[in-house]
Scaffold this motif. Sequence first.
Motif, PDB file in Angstrom:
ATOM      1  N   ILE A 155      -0.001   8.908  -7.813  1.00  0.00           N
ATOM      2  CA  ILE A 155      -1.336   9.703  -6.790  1.00  0.00           C
ATOM      3  C   ILE A 155      -0.956  10.293  -5.970  1.00  0.00           C
ATOM      4  CG2 ILE A 155      -2.875   8.184  -8.110  1.00  0.00           C
ATOM      5  CD1 ILE A 155      -3.148   5.599  -6.508  1.00  0.00           C
ATOM      6  N   GLN A 156      -0.869   9.365  -4.323  1.00  0.00           N
ATOM      7  CA  GLN A 156      -1.521  10.765  -3.540  1.00  0.00           C
ATOM      8  C   GLN A 156       0.222  10.827  -3.080  1.00  0.00           C
ATOM      9  OE1 GLN A 156      -3.414   8.393  -3.172  1.00  0.00           O
ATOM     10  NE2 GLN A 156      -5.798   8.795  -2.959  1.00  0.00           N
ATOM     11  N   LYS A 157      -0.219  11.617  -1.486  1.00  0.00           N
ATOM     12  CA  LYS A 157       1.380  12.174  -0.774  1.00  0.00           C
ATOM     13  C   LYS A 157       2.135  10.536  -0.902  1.00  0.00           C
ATOM     14  CE  LYS A 157       1.523  14.930   2.802  1.00  0.00           C
ATOM     15  NZ  LYS A 157       1.124  16.296   2.577  1.00  0.00           N
ATOM     16  N   VAL A 158       2.182   9.867   0.082  1.00  0.00           N
ATOM     17  CA  VAL A 158       2.297   8.831   0.676  1.00  0.00           C
ATOM     18  C   VAL A 158       2.200   6.990   0.111  1.00  0.00           C
ATOM     19  CG1 VAL A 158       3.389   9.753   2.192  1.00  0.00           C
ATOM     20  CG2 VAL A 158       1.332   8.683   2.641  1.00  0.00           C
ATOM     21  N   SER A 159       1.493   7.027  -0.854  1.00  0.00           N
ATOM     22  CA  SER A 159       0.673   5.547  -1.436  1.00  0.00           C
ATOM     23  C   SER A 159       1.952   5.120  -2.011  1.00  0.00           C
ATOM     24  CB  SER A 159      -0.162   6.218  -2.627  1.00  0.00           C
ATOM     25  OG  SER A 159       0.455   6.708  -3.242  1.00  0.00           O
ATOM     26  N   LEU A 160       3.364   5.283  -2.762  1.00  0.00           N
ATOM     27  CA  LEU A 160       3.752   4.249  -2.584  1.00  0.00           C
ATOM     28  C   LEU A 160       4.975   3.549  -2.025  1.00  0.00           C
ATOM     29  CD1 LEU A 160       5.917   2.779  -5.131  1.00  0.00           C
ATOM     30  CD2 LEU A 160       7.201   4.642  -5.138  1.00  0.00           C
ATOM     31  N   THR A 161       5.170   5.272  -1.038  1.00  0.00           N
ATOM     32  CA  THR A 161       6.164   4.670   0.187  1.00  0.00           C
ATOM     33  C   THR A 161       5.437   3.849   1.271  1.00  0.00           C
ATOM     34  OG1 THR A 161       6.885   7.050   0.023  1.00  0.00           O
ATOM     35  CG2 THR A 161       7.356   6.112   2.032  1.00  0.00           C
ATOM     36  N   GLU A 162       3.747   3.682   1.632  1.00  0.00           N
ATOM     37  CA  GLU A 162       3.294   2.834   2.240  1.00  0.00           C
ATOM     38  C   GLU A 162       3.814   1.919   2.027  1.00  0.00           C
ATOM     39  OE1 GLU A 162       2.721   3.378   5.196  1.00  0.00           O
ATOM     40  OE2 GLU A 162       3.578   5.809   5.086  1.00  0.00           O
ATOM     41  N   TYR A 163       2.997   1.556   0.557  1.00  0.00           N
ATOM     42  CA  TYR A 163       3.146   0.397  -0.373  1.00  0.00           C
ATOM     43  C   TYR A 163       4.826  -0.820   0.143  1.00  0.00           C
ATOM     44  CZ  TYR A 163       2.998  -2.646  -4.090  1.00  0.00           C
ATOM     45  OH  TYR A 163       3.111  -4.046  -4.956  1.00  0.00           O
ATOM     46  N   LEU A 164       5.504   0.070  -0.340  1.00  0.00           N
ATOM     47  CA  LEU A 164       7.142  -0.012  -0.282  1.00  0.00           C
ATOM     48  C   LEU A 164       7.758  -0.315   1.351  1.00  0.00           C
ATOM     49  CD1 LEU A 164       8.906   1.520  -2.767  1.00  0.00           C
ATOM     50  CD2 LEU A 164       8.230  -0.968  -2.965  1.00  0.00           C
ATOM     51  N   LYS A 165       6.669   0.746   2.361  1.00  0.00           N
ATOM     52  CA  LYS A 165       7.098  -0.108   3.616  1.00  0.00           C
ATOM     53  C   LYS A 165       6.453  -0.910   4.346  1.00  0.00           C
ATOM     54  CE  LYS A 165       7.418   3.337   6.804  1.00  0.00           C
ATOM     55  NZ  LYS A 165       6.775   5.358   6.918  1.00  0.00           N
ATOM     56  N   ASN A 166       5.252  -1.525   3.889  1.00  0.00           N
ATOM     57  CA  ASN A 166       4.562  -2.779   3.971  1.00  0.00           C
ATOM     58  C   ASN A 166       5.257  -3.811   3.270  1.00  0.00           C
ATOM     59  OD1 ASN A 166       2.899  -1.809   5.552  1.00  0.00           O
ATOM     60  ND2 ASN A 166       1.253  -0.995   3.770  1.00  0.00           N
ATOM     61  N   LYS A 167       5.888  -4.346   1.964  1.00  0.00           N
ATOM     62  CA  LYS A 167       7.305  -4.748   1.978  1.00  0.00           C
ATOM     63  C   LYS A 167       8.420  -4.683   2.247  1.00  0.00           C
ATOM     64  CE  LYS A 167       4.864  -5.766  -1.994  1.00  0.00           C
ATOM     65  NZ  LYS A 167       3.988  -6.886  -2.449  1.00  0.00           N
ATOM     66  N   ASP A 186       6.285  10.851  -0.710  1.00  0.00           N
ATOM     67  CA  ASP A 186       7.019  10.249  -2.527  1.00  0.00           C
ATOM     68  C   ASP A 186       7.013  11.412  -3.035  1.00  0.00           C
ATOM     69  OD1 ASP A 186       5.272   7.800  -1.670  1.00  0.00           O
ATOM     70  OD2 ASP A 186       3.668   7.637  -3.350  1.00  0.00           O
ATOM     71  N   ILE A 187       8.059  10.899  -3.578  1.00  0.00           N
ATOM     72  CA  ILE A 187       9.018  11.928  -4.670  1.00  0.00           C
ATOM     73  C   ILE A 187       7.731  12.518  -5.880  1.00  0.00           C
ATOM     74  CG2 ILE A 187      10.826  12.699  -6.334  1.00  0.00           C
ATOM     75  CD1 ILE A 187      12.051  12.546  -3.667  1.00  0.00           C
ATOM     76  N   PHE A 188       7.422  11.232  -6.466  1.00  0.00           N
ATOM     77  CA  PHE A 188       6.370  11.776  -7.271  1.00  0.00           C
ATOM     78  C   PHE A 188       5.341  11.678  -6.727  1.00  0.00           C
ATOM     79  CE2 PHE A 188      10.010   9.472  -9.568  1.00  0.00           C
ATOM     80  CZ  PHE A 188       9.915  10.786 -10.604  1.00  0.00           C
ATOM     81  N   ILE A 189       3.534  12.985  -7.407  1.00  0.00           N
ATOM     82  CA  ILE A 189       2.441  12.814  -7.068  1.00  0.00           C
ATOM     83  C   ILE A 189       1.932  13.634  -8.024  1.00  0.00           C
ATOM     84  CG2 ILE A 189       1.220  14.052  -5.493  1.00  0.00           C
ATOM     85  CD1 ILE A 189       3.988  14.578  -3.818  1.00  0.00           C
ATOM     86  N   ASN A 190       1.238  12.751  -8.442  1.00  0.00           N
ATOM     87  CA  ASN A 190      -0.305  13.213  -9.229  1.00  0.00           C
ATOM     88  C   ASN A 190       0.867  13.217 -11.057  1.00  0.00           C
ATOM     89  OD1 ASN A 190      -2.649  13.475  -9.196  1.00  0.00           O
ATOM     90  ND2 ASN A 190      -2.736  15.056  -7.687  1.00  0.00           N
TER      91      ASN A 190
END
Length: 577
Positions: A155-167, A186-190
């Motif tokens: 989805i959005q620009k940093v959603s996965l990165t944020e999620y994994l940083k929280n991990k 994120d490398i992959f968006i939309n």
Amino acid sequence: MAYISNETINEIRNKTDIVDVVSKYVNLTKKGKNYIGVCPFHDDHSPSMSVSPEKQIYTCFSCGATGNVFTFVADFEKISFVQAVSLLGERVGINISGNIKADTKKDDYFDIYEYASKFYQNSLFTSLGKNAIAYLEGRNIDKETIKKFGIGLSIQKVSLTEYLKNKKYSLEKLIDVGLTNENGNDIFINRIMFPIYDLSGNPVAFSGRIYNTKDTSKYINSKETDKFKKGKILYNYHIAKEHLKKNDTIIIMEGQMDVIRASTVGINNCIATMGTALTKDHKNIIKNMADNIILCFDGDKAGEKATVAAIELLEDTGQNIKVVRLPNNMDPDEYIIKEGKDAFLNQIKFATNLVDYKIELLKQNRDLTDIKDISSYVNSVLKELSSEKDDIVVELNLKKIADNFNIDYDVLKNKYQSLKNNKKILPKEVKPKKVYDKYSMAENRLIYYMLKDEKVINMVENRVGYFPTQSIRELSNEIIYYFHKFGIVPVADFISFIADREELLKTLKDILAMDISENFQIEEIEDYIFVINEYHKEMKIAKLNKEIKEEKDPLKQAKLASEIMKLRGGIRNDIRN
Ligand SMILES: [Zn+2]
């Protein structure tokens, strides 16, 4: 073993049958009391690997690969011995992951991709995923298929990165594994996300497809990493492998959408190269999957090129290869959507034989109304047929050409026959046998029989002073130690026991791969022990002999000679006279 006790390793091994496990990777056929199959550890064309249910070990008589079920899985999956123990432990309900944390902690890669894959899958089923779901359903990809292939949504620009940083994964790590770019986005968006799994079924990369934008690139793939190398991974391998026992035909396609589409109509024995040319690594994987291969690449020119290249690569695996060329430049995905399941099943059922396909290809760029072209075409076909093993295929094709071009059948047959006779009979590749001196031979055999019979262990322990070769010495000491500790020395368990000692394991593997008779006489063992114990004496004698040769003074020479005689334990007749 640093983290798992030998008892646990042996328990897992005892609950695991090597034949079961190996046959998941390699097709095995029963031969006598053993099973044989094509060796996955070298470029094997005929079954060279033997698996012994009795000893629970495998041995390749061509490349010398040998070991127990753990080393097999470790070498095949390219994982560590401990990881292989853990993997097989899970199979039999012995969880040792707690014990091996320290060993695998170094690499978070699989965990990160597992989280990422789950994250994308969850995103697809949120309100943000409505359009993507609609798009997938519009293409007849239902929820079951979405689940089966782990399809998700970025989805959005940093959603996965944020999620994994929280991990608690660092930005550097996320950049390193290929999920985040240098700017922290994120490398992959939309994109609709297709996880790509390694041979064991771990997600190790993604392929992201556009669905609601007009991006220039339809698909983008993760960058290559040490875990994701396109040339070593085949899409859907882990699922297809499960379906193969019944089916015994593997269908090779180009893209992951082709494989997914085929699965929606119940065809599960497909793998995809993900757009790269087939590599030697692919070949080594494919040759162990099934007896039959169907190449079903895209219907366009590029697909034809890929088909020809794949044939060249796979032709000598001994598998039966057939070809499907789909009409109108369609790929399997499009074909199944447009023409339906039955039409596709027919394509598979009536796939073209390799020879027929090659003969068809020979027509290209030739004007078959022109006499010169006909002649060169017929000659090429005859040449092709001269390497065909199936006489009926040859016969049918000769008749066909005779009819089509109005050529006398006997003329064709004679020409074919002379081409066939002229085919050089290549001498079988003979591996030079390693020459062992009598000491190494005695050493190797003693170790071999120690692992067969405890009588030999006792004899060696009590009567062999000292093995000349260090690794043999250590191996013998370990066998004796193991015997005193456990009372018996099953070779498969002993392999686990020394698995972390590279040099010893290699020595043992070399010995196991030798062509040594299973049966022995006690007198034979006595001889070997005698030879070993003679070793030091012989070494001394050799040294003295060398000194004699270099010595000019006859008196000193005589002295050296008498020393040798003493060592030999008496004066030999020929010298006395
Ligand atoms: Zn081999």
